[in-house]
Design a protein around this motif. Structure first.
Motif: not given
Length: 672
Positions: A107-108, A121-125, A130-132
């Motif tokens: 979320x960050x 950064x974990x989860x950035x990919x 998911x956002x695009x």
């Protein structure tokens, strides 16, 4: 993919396969070596789960033995049935203390990395894709193209390296408005390593690549041992129900009467048949027909309604076409089997019914469990696939105009009628044929049932003392045949306007709502019946009912579905359909499609579908209320003018109405 009922999971609602601890994905006890405290906590969780699901041990005793209370036991069950990253349920893995059972979602905001820190950064990919979603779609296509062989006369780069895909990926990010201060541009490697791993994961899902003697050999798929898990055992009728959709291999026509009373025949697109069947008895429970190019969630819901409530009878007008002795559908032949609760519903990966909204409604209404089969694995529902094969060979392939099961099928040539569409079967006649075929198959003896028919097997198993008769509660049956869609709408209305809500670009109001200006800005929870959206049912946020809201006059005259509304709105925006303020929009749409039907099969199909939607039965429970509400919220001046116009245009003598007692009309908040 699995969907869990939105009900309290307890000893009585858990399916048999979750009670068998040995059949669940297991945990290696040796993995706790050196961590005795974690192992002890796992063993307590396991013992509490075992005692709860496999014994009648009181909760108080379980708590004294394991130290785990009721709330913790329910939490453990939710962890057991949650989905693991491998696509299966967590099983006993969900009992491991402190183990993550949900996919991590960042979320960050991703901070910029420096040349020294090597930030990863974990989860950035995952957050980016998911956002695009359009970026993910583009990338998946590029990866698929990377492993596709060259087509005839095609010239392109073969199997581009990951760095080339990464370069194009960054260009796509720029085109989509991702700035240099955002991920992946604010990282040292600009997401290259994550992209490389993503490519490996996607290719592993599609197929395995093996290099033998310098040559790349493609296999049909990676090895899997999941077949036994997806073959859910049926222990009694309705414990496992299978669903599938099939496009009927027959060319069809519809008959349209023009304004001069003459009949014109048009060819329409092929239609879908959607069917549910019981796995144990092989009985067809019900079906529906869809006239769209692809079937929708509302078509799936109609098949579900027919299977639960009982398949509606079709009037037979074709000479010599009749039901065989013992033919029919279980819910009609054996009345107490109507509205039976199903254990598992197993279907494929088609989009219409695996949409999360559709699954949520089914699970919430029926209290059932759902299992989504693997894409391209027809054997997961082998009986259902074989069932459609029998329908084709025993029925549809014998009809003039059949297109066969493939372009090479000899039936395609033998049944070809060319351009003489008068020899094609009409839609209304095919509906009769489908009904008789489906009903009679239930009366055919089958080797897999010991020479019994599906109806005989259903009678046999349901008469056993071990059969659990679990009808859906009467208070929830209304939701079964409505399968309502829930939306939250905001009350609008400027000074001098009627208060209303907007849904799919149409205003809805009622006598009660129209004058309540103090409600502006309030939220309403509304329930929509997708097959007829002339009216919606509204509740305030505190749960109290506001009542039925009716569409504006243009849209309330002719019943229509959500799909038809969307198509009409699209045509109006494109300027292809023009309507006046007093026109019946749906009638204008049907007239337009009739005009196009002579040269366009798709238009003929949509005209036929709209005609079916418009045919509301006279006993429709909401029809009188719709008309009354529409009259209440309309302009009195318009009503007077309409009345005068209708009287002037009518050639019929005005009948003298007899005085009859006015029935009492009670508005209630009970959901039937």
């Amino acid at each position: 993919m699995f969907a869990v009922p939105n009900t309290t999971l307890n000893r009585h609602t858990l399916p048999e396969m979750l009670r068998d601890i040995k059949a669940l994905p297991a945990v290696d006890p040796n993995s706790f070596s050196g961590n005795s405290d974690r192992e002890a906590r796992y063993q307590r969780n396991l013992e509490a789960y075992r005692l709860y699901v496999n014994t009648n041990t009181p909760i108080s005793e379980i708590q004294s033995l394991t130290g785990i209370n009721t709330t913790q036991i329910r939490r453990l069950i939710q962890r057991v049935v949650s989905t693991h990253e491998d696509g299966l349920i967590q099983g006993l893995r969900g009992l491991i203390p402190d183990a993550r059972v949900k996919v991590y979602r960042r979320k960050a905001i991703v901070e910029s990395s420096t040349e020294d820190d090597g930030n990863n950064p974990a989860g950035a990919w995952r957050q980016l894709l998911e956002s695009v979603p359009i970026l993910k779609t583009w990338l998946d296509k590029e990866i698929k193209k990377r492993n596709a062989p060259l087509k005839k006369e095609e010239i392109r780069e073969v199997r581009p390296i990951a760095r080339m895909i990464h370069s194009n990926f960054l260009k796509q990010c720029k085109l989509l408005g991702i700035s240099d201060s955002q991920y992946p541009f604010n990282q040292n490697y600009r997401g290259l390593r994550s992209l490389q791993q993503y490519i490996k994961n996607i290719e592993a899902e599609q197929f395995s690549h093996t290099v033998i003697r310098g040559k790349s050999v493609r296999h049909g798929g990676i090895w899997s041992d999941e077949d036994s898990f997806f073959d859910i055992a049926a222990t009694q009728p309705f414990s496992v129900v299978q669903f599938d959709g099939h496009k009927i291999d027959v060319r069809l026509t519809i008959s349209v009467v023009d304004p001069f009373g003459m009949e014109t025949i048009y060819e329409i697109s092929r239609i879908w048949i959607l069917a549910f069947s019981d796995k144990l008895t092989k009985a067809s429970l019900g079906y529906s027909l869809s006239l769209g190019e692809n079937y929708s969630a509302s078509d799936f819901a109609q098949a579900l309604i027919n299977s639960i409530e009982g398949q509606p009878q079709v009037d037979l007008t074709i000479p010599k076409l009749k039901l065989s002795a013992g033919g029919g559908f279980p819910s009609k032949i054996i009345p107490h089997l109507s509205y039976q609760r199903w254990g598992w519903v197993h279907f494929d990966e088609a989009k219409a019914h695996t949409a999360q909204e559709t699954l949520d409604r089914m699970v919430r209404t029926l209290g059932t469990w759902t299992a989504t089969g693997r894409l391209g694995h027809a054997n997961d529902r082998s009986f259902q696939e074989r069932f459609f094969g029998i329908l084709e060979t025993a029925g549809f392939h014998r009809i003039p105009g059949s297109v066969g099961s493939s372009p090479e099928d000899s039936v395609r040539v033998l049944a070809d009628v060319g351009n003489d569409i008068s020899r094609l079967i009409r839609l209304d006649l095919l509906e009769q044929v489908v009904y008789v075929l489906m009903a009679n198959l239930n009366a055919e003896t089958q080797g897999g049932l010991g020479g019994r028919s599906a109806i005989e097997a259903m009678n046999y198993f349901t008469a056993k003392p071990t059969f659990r008769n679990e009808p859906i509660p009467i208070t929830r049956r209304g939701e079964v045949f409505l399968m309502r869609k829930e939306v939250v709408l905001t009350i609008r209305g400027r000074p001098g306007e009627l208060m209303h809500v907007n849904y799919k670009e149409v205003r809805y109001s009622s006598k009660v709502l129209s004058t309540r200006h103090e409600l502006e800005g309030h939220k309403l929870r509304c329930y929509v019946i997708e097959k007829n959206i002339c009216q919606i049912r509204a509740f305030f946020e505190d749960g109290t009912e506001l009542g039925m809201l009716v569409a504006s006059r243009q849209w309330a005259r002719t019943p229509h579905s959500l799909r038809t509304r969307k198509e009409i709105n699209r045509l109006i925006k494109l300027g292809k359909l023009r309507v006046g303020d007093s026109d019946d929009v749906v009638a204008a749409y049907i007239a337009m499609k009739k005009t196009e039907a002579a040269t366009n099969k798709r238009s003929a199909s949509r005209a036929a579908a709209a005609h079916r939607e418009a045919a509301i039965p006279k006993q429709h429970p909401l029809k009188s209320e719709i008309e009354q509400e529409q009259h209440n919220i309309s302009d009195p001046a318009n009503d007077i003018q309409d009345s005068v116009t209708e009287d002037a245009q009518s050639n019929e003598p005005i009948e003298k109405k007899s005085i009859k007692p006015t029935p009492m009309k009670i508005r209630s908040t009970i959901i039937l």
